[in-house]
Design a protein around this motif. Structure first.
Motif, PDB file in Angstrom:
ATOM      1  N   SER A  46       0.823  -1.213   0.000  1.00  0.00           N
ATOM      2  CA  SER A  46       0.000   0.000   0.000  1.00  0.00           C
ATOM      3  C   SER A  46       0.857   1.264   0.000  1.00  0.00           C
ATOM      4  O   SER A  46       0.378   2.349  -0.294  1.00  0.00           O
ATOM      5  CB  SER A  46      -0.973   0.011   1.188  1.00  0.00           C
ATOM      6  N   ARG A  64      -2.368  -3.947  -9.645  1.00  0.00           N
ATOM      7  CA  ARG A  64      -2.493  -4.040  -8.206  1.00  0.00           C
ATOM      8  C   ARG A  64      -3.314  -5.277  -7.846  1.00  0.00           C
ATOM      9  O   ARG A  64      -4.340  -5.538  -8.471  1.00  0.00           O
ATOM     10  CB  ARG A  64      -3.212  -2.783  -7.697  1.00  0.00           C
ATOM     11  N   ILE A  65      -2.864  -6.032  -6.877  1.00  0.00           N
ATOM     12  CA  ILE A  65      -3.587  -7.236  -6.458  1.00  0.00           C
ATOM     13  C   ILE A  65      -4.439  -6.933  -5.230  1.00  0.00           C
ATOM     14  O   ILE A  65      -5.573  -7.377  -5.121  1.00  0.00           O
ATOM     15  CB  ILE A  65      -2.594  -8.378  -6.118  1.00  0.00           C
ATOM     16  N   GLN A  66      -3.899  -6.154  -4.321  1.00  0.00           N
ATOM     17  CA  GLN A  66      -4.636  -5.826  -3.105  1.00  0.00           C
ATOM     18  C   GLN A  66      -5.260  -4.453  -3.221  1.00  0.00           C
ATOM     19  O   GLN A  66      -4.668  -3.529  -3.783  1.00  0.00           O
ATOM     20  CB  GLN A  66      -3.687  -5.854  -1.902  1.00  0.00           C
ATOM     21  N   GLU A  67      -6.435  -4.291  -2.660  1.00  0.00           N
ATOM     22  CA  GLU A  67      -7.080  -2.985  -2.635  1.00  0.00           C
ATOM     23  C   GLU A  67      -6.251  -2.045  -1.755  1.00  0.00           C
ATOM     24  O   GLU A  67      -5.689  -2.467  -0.747  1.00  0.00           O
ATOM     25  CB  GLU A  67      -8.483  -3.079  -2.030  1.00  0.00           C
ATOM     26  N   TYR A  69      -7.385   0.259   0.168  1.00  0.00           N
ATOM     27  CA  TYR A  69      -8.090   0.612   1.413  1.00  0.00           C
ATOM     28  C   TYR A  69      -8.080  -0.588   2.341  1.00  0.00           C
ATOM     29  O   TYR A  69      -8.131  -1.721   1.882  1.00  0.00           O
ATOM     30  CB  TYR A  69      -9.524   1.082   1.137  1.00  0.00           C
ATOM     31  N   LYS A  70      -7.976  -0.308   3.617  1.00  0.00           N
ATOM     32  CA  LYS A  70      -7.858  -1.393   4.595  1.00  0.00           C
ATOM     33  C   LYS A  70      -9.000  -1.382   5.598  1.00  0.00           C
ATOM     34  O   LYS A  70      -9.716  -2.348   5.763  1.00  0.00           O
ATOM     35  CB  LYS A  70      -6.547  -1.232   5.377  1.00  0.00           C
ATOM     36  N   LYS A  75     -12.883  -7.359   3.493  1.00  0.00           N
ATOM     37  CA  LYS A  75     -12.002  -8.523   3.674  1.00  0.00           C
ATOM     38  C   LYS A  75     -11.467  -8.624   5.097  1.00  0.00           C
ATOM     39  O   LYS A  75     -11.263  -9.713   5.605  1.00  0.00           O
ATOM     40  CB  LYS A  75     -10.804  -8.428   2.729  1.00  0.00           C
ATOM     41  N   ILE A 260     -17.764  -5.059  -1.144  1.00  0.00           N
ATOM     42  CA  ILE A 260     -16.355  -4.735  -0.879  1.00  0.00           C
ATOM     43  C   ILE A 260     -16.132  -3.940   0.402  1.00  0.00           C
ATOM     44  O   ILE A 260     -15.016  -3.864   0.881  1.00  0.00           O
ATOM     45  CB  ILE A 260     -15.708  -4.007  -2.081  1.00  0.00           C
TER      46      ILE A 260
END
Lengths: 337, 337, 337, 337
Positions: A46, A64-67, A69-70, A75, A260
């Motif tokens: 990130s 990008r594989i991961q979004e 935003y956390k 997830k 999401i």
């Protein structure tokens, strides 16, 4: 994050890149194929500047594989966030109705409408005190005195208040407001978002008129990163080539957002269309799409409304609309308490 | 303003409307044809809420005749506005070059680049101290200390400074900055615009990523309405369906803007594309389109740039680009002093 | 049509313009105000080239008063058009369900699905024989033999057939098809529209992915101008900056279209989103918005579907969806016969 | 192609997916990380339906590594394609000028303009015989007799002819045309593209008004896949939210396209803006952006032009524009022969 490396790269360039990535604390998974060399970046990406990498001479593409935003990401937070404000729950299988005039105009006006919309089933009272207007020559709201009138309406009716903030300078003025709204034009006013993240107020975060779903969640993330996780998202129409309606209400976003993010999401059918006669069909459409609630402009005399009167419906129309929604709520598994 | 009235209107409704309009201090020119009744509103219609009228039951359509912006309108100010900042003229037949890094990173970095771009022909030094980033986890700029480093570079090189403001709270910090930039995301941060309108600083007003030409001029009008008429407009790309480039640089807007406003307008080819290798062709394109200047990101080590490095060119590339522009300037009737 | 003339015009230029307009058989209503001179054009202005006038030196702006579409215009045809195809009514208060696979793949496949969707309540069977694919390397449909399989399914189930045409050359092949679909990419294939206007088949006209409501009605007008007035409009999502969904379903268009045209309008939730799990919420949203029907992709084995499988739902999901819709239909005043 | 698999997938689902992919003849590279499982598909993935995979329950995202176009891809054809038509080279460092009226109107008109534009430096004569018009009531071109007049102009002046086709049915009529134009509205008329792919004529392929760069190249690929590789791409403006200009000329696309395809690309500044007074600045901008040529509407009497007159410049203006371009061509490394 996946980097696709150009076929004609020099070994030295690739080594430099790999060292630079490792310097960011990431591991690398290298895959050299016949037609392309691919680097997989493993770790917390990130912090990697995807635009910088995309522009390097030897890089053909970046995925990008991961979004990015956390805290807003379902997830890492699989259950629906349910806020509780003034005894009403927002999110989950609760259906929330926020209603009231575009602008606060007078004590009589705001109290009359508050009573009407409460009787028709609204949980919260909305009303603009600070108004973002495209033209400096248009009515800018009653400002501080508008807030005072909203609080009088709250005292009178017991309804909690939702109203828009336009500057971090005004946060103290909003200390008795129940839900602070960030308007579409300020969705990326990052200094404001950070300041709101340091309050303990629920924030109604409207989508910017040309902002992607990802940017919208990143703006939620700005608030959450400062510690305030009480966020309600609000779809209010996006800007497209179509000019027959003022905005295009993006109802496809609703079921997607429910997948999401765990944050509640409501719809504003009034600003989306700008036409009062579209408010009812778009409200029913929003319920069908799975919205967690609606924020609707209601006015007792649209002709006299000081701003945006065009998109207001009357209290009687609001009441009829709520009755129709009530028929639908069971099929979308929602309850209006 | 022209109102088209529905054929099946009741006389009473029309009379009400006419009285309401007259109540706004406007005269009416009524034209009843076979297929449609048309009302022409005569007077200052900038205060009429076009959306309200559009939504009335008996109204079929509304057409604005006069632009809603006044101070920025060339009709009422036919000659080009020419600003003078630090001895350099901006607007008219002057061609202005603003260059520097995306972010200020260190004293050595900013002074080195300042010297390089000055030697290559730049008139002003740009550099970000406060950085609007989509992600709260990305580098947000050196903030106050970034401003100090810019002022050191000014002392060292004599170049005037252009840098971005993100909140009205920071205006005091910007007292020694020469030109204050309002970024795309804050183009409709109206509280900020009003506050800047009460300063005496030239304002570089970037176009919002999905804002129309009219909204852009209305934002200029916000600043001008408060008394500050020193505005430089900056096209930096708009958001479209095309995702291959980060934004779509709207060069068609340049010659159009020169017709409808007297304010100078420059182009930012770096943010438009997000790719350093597109900066040179888009710069030449902007000159061809009649831009009054360019604001270009230049960095001596793009790989190490803390943000947006992807869109920076190196000082040597900037120098070559200026040489090419110089060939073109005579055919667009501009001079780089 | 209203022409706004520049203030600094020469009298001779204006006289030339007036004579030219009169030469087109139009009358002129001249209004000279303090700040602007306005020409009102009276008569049939559908033949006036608005772009040409807009570009004249002395013209500051042009506003159209009358819509450019006539036969599709509700003003001249106030009652809903109701088509009758194979014993089913389309339009008015009828709610129409069209369902079937994206592509026809085999006799067994199409007949099985036809029976399933019929049992669940569908009125018409859809299935692609000629497939417009972005890539020349993708499956292009079974073409002629696909049409034959559809007709076998019709014989077997009694369901009327809806399928897409891609070229005027193929019209003879479609002689036993009940409703001919024009896809989004061919919405402005004017030679095809004209040819279909000379048939007696109902036409399902999808909206182009970036076409305005007005252009869409003008394409209907192309068909109607040739004599075929049996048109069903179909909203299927428009192209916007948002890339999370394949298209943005423009449900705001539905209640608007019901106002301005008398033609029935249905919604395609499958192509709009491109994701099978969005089909149900978007279908309910479309019903809420007032759609006259839906066209939905249903497949018994999405993994094996030769194209667009991603957007297909299974027959059981379709059945559950119809049951939910049935709860809603009374509140939108529709009946599924 | 990279598939990101959801964390909570069942092993059986993943095995099924892997077997299905292997069944397509592809190899798989599996990478199981802490937070995500990733499948890399190795082999010719141009046949994989990316939308189908994206919609599978266990798939969280799909990223394409290879472009879906092959024959148009510079990776597999690194050198510029240079066409030769009627003794003129198109592409490489050649700068090509195509000029002429929007519509062919009469023998005198087309021959006069042909002579004028040839004298000013144009290499090819353009003129519309078949005209795609939004309205069925607008002038549709002289059709066959328009083609005849163009050929007379060719005989008279020696200039090769560029004109638009609207249906595969008309290909025989175009047998003496030198370059066949496919208009924006037919960019995805795949049956037409396939038919043109079986001719030996150079094709001028305009970009659709809302088509991505990738879709545009896929349409080129349709023609090339049938054997005809003589394609000239033409950017003519895209549809955006901005309505002040008719379209937004996407000049950022020019330098990007030069990187990813070997095909020549030219610009149409006339259709982009719809305003004759923007033609000159946008032409110079296109040259600056690196265009391989221009196609410009020129008319000797814009007031009388039967269509799109608004965007035509006069021969004298065209001549002055060519002189300005000639100053610029050396800095973009182009030659006008």
């Amino acid at each position: 994050m996946i980097l696709i490396i150009k076929n004609n790269h020099e070994k030295k360039q690739l080594d430099n890149l790999i060292n630079w990535i490792k310097g960011l604390g990431l591991n690398i998974h290298l895959s050299e194929g016949e037609n392309s060399t691919i680097l997989g970046l493993v770790g917390d990406t990130s912090l990697v500047d995807i635009d910088l990498i995309r522009a390097l001479d030897i890089v053909d593409g970046v995925k990008r594989i991961q979004e990015p935003y956390k805290k807003a990401n379902r997830k890492f937070h699989p259950h629906d966030t349910i806020l509780e404000v003034n005894g009403h729950k927002i999110g989950g299988n609760n259906f929330t109705l926020i209603a009231g005039p575009c602008s606060v105009e007078s004590e009589e006006q705001i109290i009359t409408i508050a009573k009407d919309v409460k009787a028709a089933g609204a949980h919260f009272l909305r009303g603009g005190a600070f108004k973002p207007r495209t033209s400096p020559y248009a009515f800018q709201g009653l400002r501080e005195s508008g807030l005072e009138l909203l609080l009088k309406a709250k005292t009178e009716t017991g309804m909690a208040i939702v109203t828009e903030i336009m500057s971090a300078n005004h946060i103290d003025l909003f200390k008795d407001v129940d839900i602070i709204q960030v308007g579409a034009r300020n969705m990326q006013n990052f200094e404001l978002l950070k300041a709101l993240g340091r309050t303990d107020k629920p924030i109604l975060l409207k989508r910017g008129l040309a902002n992607t779903i990802e940017e919208w969640l990143m703006s939620a993330e700005y608030i959450m990163a400062e510690g305030n996780e009480q966020i309600i998202l609000c779809e209010r129409g996006i800007r497209t080539f179509e000019q027959y309606t003022r905005n295009t209400l993006d109802l496809s976003a609703i079921p997607l957002m429910k997948e999401i993010t765990h944050l509640p999401i409501i719809v504003d059918p009034s600003h989306a269309s700008g036409l009062s006669r579209l408010v009812a069909p778009l409200s029913l459409a929003a319920v069908g799409a799975g919205s967690d609630g609606l924020i609707i402009e209601v006015h007792n005399d649209p002709m006299r409304a000081l701003c945006d009167g065009a998109q207001c419906i009357k209290p009687m129309q609001f009441k009829e609309l709520v009755e129709k929604m009530d028929v639908m709520l069971p099929i979308v598994n929602k309850v209006r308490n």
